[in-house]
Design an enzyme around this catalytic site. Structure first.
Site, short mmCIF file in Angstrom:
data_model
loop_
_atom_site.label_atom_id
_atom_site.label_comp_id
_atom_site.label_asym_id
_atom_site.label_seq_id
_atom_site.Cartn_x
_atom_site.Cartn_y
_atom_site.Cartn_z
N TYR A 1 0.84 -1.19 0.00
CA TYR A 1 0.00 0.00 0.00
C TYR A 1 0.88 1.24 0.00
CZ TYR A 1 -3.42 3.48 0.84
OH TYR A 1 -4.20 4.60 0.68
N GLN B 1 -10.64 1.07 1.84
CA GLN B 1 -11.17 0.15 0.81
C GLN B 1 -10.05 -0.62 0.11
OE1 GLN B 1 -11.47 3.45 0.89
NE2 GLN B 1 -11.34 4.40 -1.13
N ASN C 1 -2.22 6.62 6.65
CA ASN C 1 -2.77 7.44 7.74
C ASN C 1 -3.43 6.53 8.77
OD1 ASN C 1 -5.23 6.63 6.68
ND2 ASN C 1 -5.57 8.54 5.58
N SER D 1 6.47 8.61 12.72
CA SER D 1 7.91 8.47 12.52
C SER D 1 8.70 9.21 13.61
CB SER D 1 8.27 9.01 11.14
OG SER D 1 9.54 8.57 10.76
N GLN E 1 13.31 14.81 9.91
CA GLN E 1 12.33 13.94 10.54
C GLN E 1 11.07 14.72 10.89
OE1 GLN E 1 12.64 10.75 10.64
NE2 GLN E 1 10.56 10.69 11.38
N HIS F 1 8.03 15.30 8.47
CA HIS F 1 7.15 14.21 8.03
C HIS F 1 5.69 14.45 8.37
CE1 HIS F 1 9.27 11.04 6.02
NE2 HIS F 1 10.24 11.04 6.90
N GLU G 1 13.06 4.52 16.20
CA GLU G 1 12.95 4.00 14.83
C GLU G 1 14.27 4.30 14.08
OE1 GLU G 1 10.24 6.25 12.46
OE2 GLU G 1 10.24 4.82 10.80
N HIS G 2 14.66 5.58 14.07
CA HIS G 2 15.93 5.99 13.46
C HIS G 2 16.84 6.47 14.58
CE1 HIS G 2 12.79 6.93 10.36
NE2 HIS G 2 13.66 6.31 9.57
N ASP H 1 16.68 6.75 4.09
CA ASP H 1 15.31 6.89 3.60
C ASP H 1 15.23 6.59 2.11
OD1 ASP H 1 14.35 7.62 6.05
OD2 ASP H 1 14.48 9.78 5.69
N GLU I 1 3.10 -36.53 29.18
CA GLU I 1 2.14 -35.46 28.85
C GLU I 1 0.71 -36.00 28.71
OE1 GLU I 1 3.31 -32.93 25.62
OE2 GLU I 1 4.87 -31.95 26.79
N HIS J 1 0.13 -40.15 20.66
CA HIS J 1 1.45 -39.68 20.23
C HIS J 1 2.50 -40.77 20.48
CE1 HIS J 1 -0.47 -35.79 20.07
NE2 HIS J 1 0.64 -35.20 19.66
#
Lengths: 427, 427
Positions: B124, B186, B209, B233, B255, B258, B322-323, B356, B410, B415
């Site tokens: 996506y 969708q 988003n 981010s 950063q 963003h 993250e970074h 990036d 067990e 088994h």
């Protein structure tokens, strides 16, 4: 068992349907226990232990002396068996260690990937009729090999406030760092939030009933990862006339005894074999102590006759079995073309129970078709990979312009500027 | 930016808090769109495309001629930049291939692990102001290298019913197999259930988003995996007097541009550097086209003075950025001790924007502290590991007794029986 002859591909969806559980009605109770544990920690956990496990505990922690006592009460024969399994599981999981991957992608642009352990992990082992100490081997051994600092185990106490001896023995020899007498939803909530006794962990592993399953799902909303989504256990066997019908029947039954919602499927090109296996199942099921469970899950199960190996393979990949036994002449065809399976068992002398306990492979595997996109538990399940990059003056000159152009085309001027400033300083 | 001097460990939780979003109020709308798409496929997707993207489409599919036209309209300079980035990303991800792991755990007990591609993946790519074609490189390149058969891309159309040319160009050169003009909830629902046009996939990757984020979470309830949980981010810089304040300020701002919920943190042992960076940020922010966004996210951000490297490291591992940019004299200390970070950038000439776009590492990384337990996207994200075992007559004789003992302990008689039958046949 239902017999189905030569099904059309458009019927596969219906034939391969798994027995599903509806869980939405228990989400509310799981959520409310989480909220209580988050607010009141140990007090709430003890309250639910009294309610669900019918025992009132002073301390949730399993003491050193309890572990020692348990260890003394496990028979030497069982200890030896556990130690053999441990050694095989260790060998196979240690071999999965990967080394640092380093590439200079352009002169002066060094990139590398390293794996580091998840520092705090939680293992959940259910109580109930079958004390699953084998699952401790499957989870704690790779956790220890990965280098996890804290390996926390929760398992429900019995009515005497005790945990099964074999579970404590296995936990001790596999390097579990702390053991708590806590079960069910409250155990998962405890490891999610942390309490006065129980540490908060970063990832939770292990099987459980549907309450535990829903609790693990909910934990993921609170920044905790889980091993994988859970579903009932399942086995698919592909066999032809080279297979021993009695062996195949025993494998199908060993899966079927797990629970009434377990599913077993046989796919074969041989009508004769299907017939023989059907008869063998009827004979063997009589002798099983868990025959009532096995009989119910056999009801969910199917013997499917297909026209050739190619069609068998397509159907099997569509199903994506957790356990896949291949007992056919044309073995390589199946091994090359299987795309979706958790663990594969090959030939007449490789029963599923070998992998469940002692061959060395992991028995925590994707069910419910998740083999299409999830790995079974392995060494990497206890680590995460991090990337590193170090760029020299020469390196930034080599890739700087490309970064500037791409950042500009994405409308991110500050991203471009971080490079421009550096390039300017080097002029 | 808030300055914080010498915070005590007990204050860290509060200081390191991320700006969070509440999403529970949008779960209902996401769920209802999923239900509609499941029932009515393309018709519903087109309805929501008209409603949200303000364009009515005859076909959701991007045609060959649209791709060709788009490719012609991308400038040669940008194409060259994209191709350079593609080459680096390919080199680094190709190097991550692992070979089969094979171990004979005991004589006659052969176990091995192989990785196989996830056959159907969905990518996506959001629309909006910044056309994130770089994310296509980061997702489609490893998908192709992994050997995924179907690589499906969804991205929302603009008001003219078109997708940005650079996105189509990148998708084409990276081996995306089908592209659809579908965005938002969708799109995720379409890839989850499959429609007349859009194939059902097994795993969905990519940013979005909060509607897309909630939709991806919901997709996991319908047997689809996702790359990782998403959050805003973030960047943490550890710097001392060896760092260039202008460079560090430019990284913090790259950063910050963003989104208004991005977070940037500076950790330093040098009061002088913190002072200089504060000034630089004020200077540089004026020139940025996205300065309003940057200013808001700088408001979420912190300059933290700590007493020494050891304390810095503890605080950084608690945050799990993250970074993570490391620009210090004592560089090896930080590289050895960092446990929780998505991607690490080392030295004065390694801006975050290099990773990036073009260094070769992946930019799809764990946010929100998830670096504690999740890897960034890498080659393995598009594969799953399967295990195999093949046991000979000798092998089952070697481990059979251990399996029997463990299965019995067990309480799983079937088994045990699967092994007993085989051992008997070998006597």
């Amino acid at each position: 068992m239902q017999r189905i002859n030569y099904p059309q591909p458009k019927e596969w969806d219906e034939i391969l349907k798994r027995p599903t559980q509806t869980v939405s009605d228990i989400e509310a109770i799981v959520y409310s226990i989480f909220k209580e544990v988050e607010a009141d920690g140990d007090t709430v956990i003890k309250k639910y232990t009294t309610q669900f496990d019918k025992v009132t505990l002073d301390s949730l922690v399993v003491s050193e002396s309890e572990i020692e006592q348990a260890s003394n009460s496990v028979s030497d024969a069982l200890k030896q068996a556990i130690n053999l399994a441990k050694s095989n599981i260790e060998k196979f999981h240690a071999a999965q260690k990967t080394s640092k991957v380093a590439v200079e992608t352009l002169p002066g642009v060094e990139c590398w990937q390293e794996k580091r352990p998840i520092q705090k992990v939680g293992l959940y082992i259910p109580g109930g009729t079958a004390p699953l100490f084998s699952t401790i081997l499957m989870l704690a051994i790779p956790a220890k090999l990965a280098g996890c600092k804290e390996i926390v185990l929760c398992s429900p106490p019995d009515k005497n406030g005790e945990i099964n001896s074999a579970i404590l023995y296995a936990a001790q020899i596999c390097g579990v760092t702390q053991i708590f007498k806590v079960g069910g939803i409250q155990a998962i909530a405890g490891m999610t939030f942390g309490t006065e006794s129980i540490p908060k962990v970063y990832k939770i592993f292990g099987p459980g009933n549907q309450y535990v399953t829903v609790a693990k799902q909910l934990a993921t909303k609170y920044n905790v990862a889980i091993d994988m989504p859970a579903g009932p256990s399942e086995l698919l066997v592909a066999a032809d006339d080279t297979a021993n019908p009695a062996f195949v029947a025993s494998d199908l039954l060993s899966q079927a005894e797990h629970g009434v919602d377990s599913q077993v499927i046989l796919v074969s090109t041989s009508e004769k074999l299907i017939e023989a296996i059907g008869t063998e199942i009827e004979n063997q099921i009589q002798q099983l102590p868990r025959k009532d469970i096995a009989r119910k899950s056999i009801g969910n199960s199917r013997l499917i006759l297909v026209k050739d190996d190619k069609e068998a393979m397509a159907l099997i990949n569509e199903y994506g079995p957790e356990h896949f036994i291949v007992c056919v002449e044309n073995e390589n065809f199946y091994l090359e073309n299987i795309q979706n399976a958790g663990s594969v068992f090959i030939g007449n002398y490789t029963p599923e129970s070998a992998g469940d306990y002692a061959s060395g492979t992991n028995h925590t595997l994707p069910t419910n078709g998740y083999a299409k996109q999830y790995s079974g538990v392995n060494l990497d399940s206890f680590m995460k990979s991090m990337t590193f990059q170090k760029i020299s003056e020469k390196g930034i000159k080599g890739i700087g312009t490309a970064i500037e152009l791409m950042a500009e085309a994405e409308g991110l001027q500050a991203h471009k500027n971080a490079v421009t400033l550096r390039l300017k300083s080097l002029k």
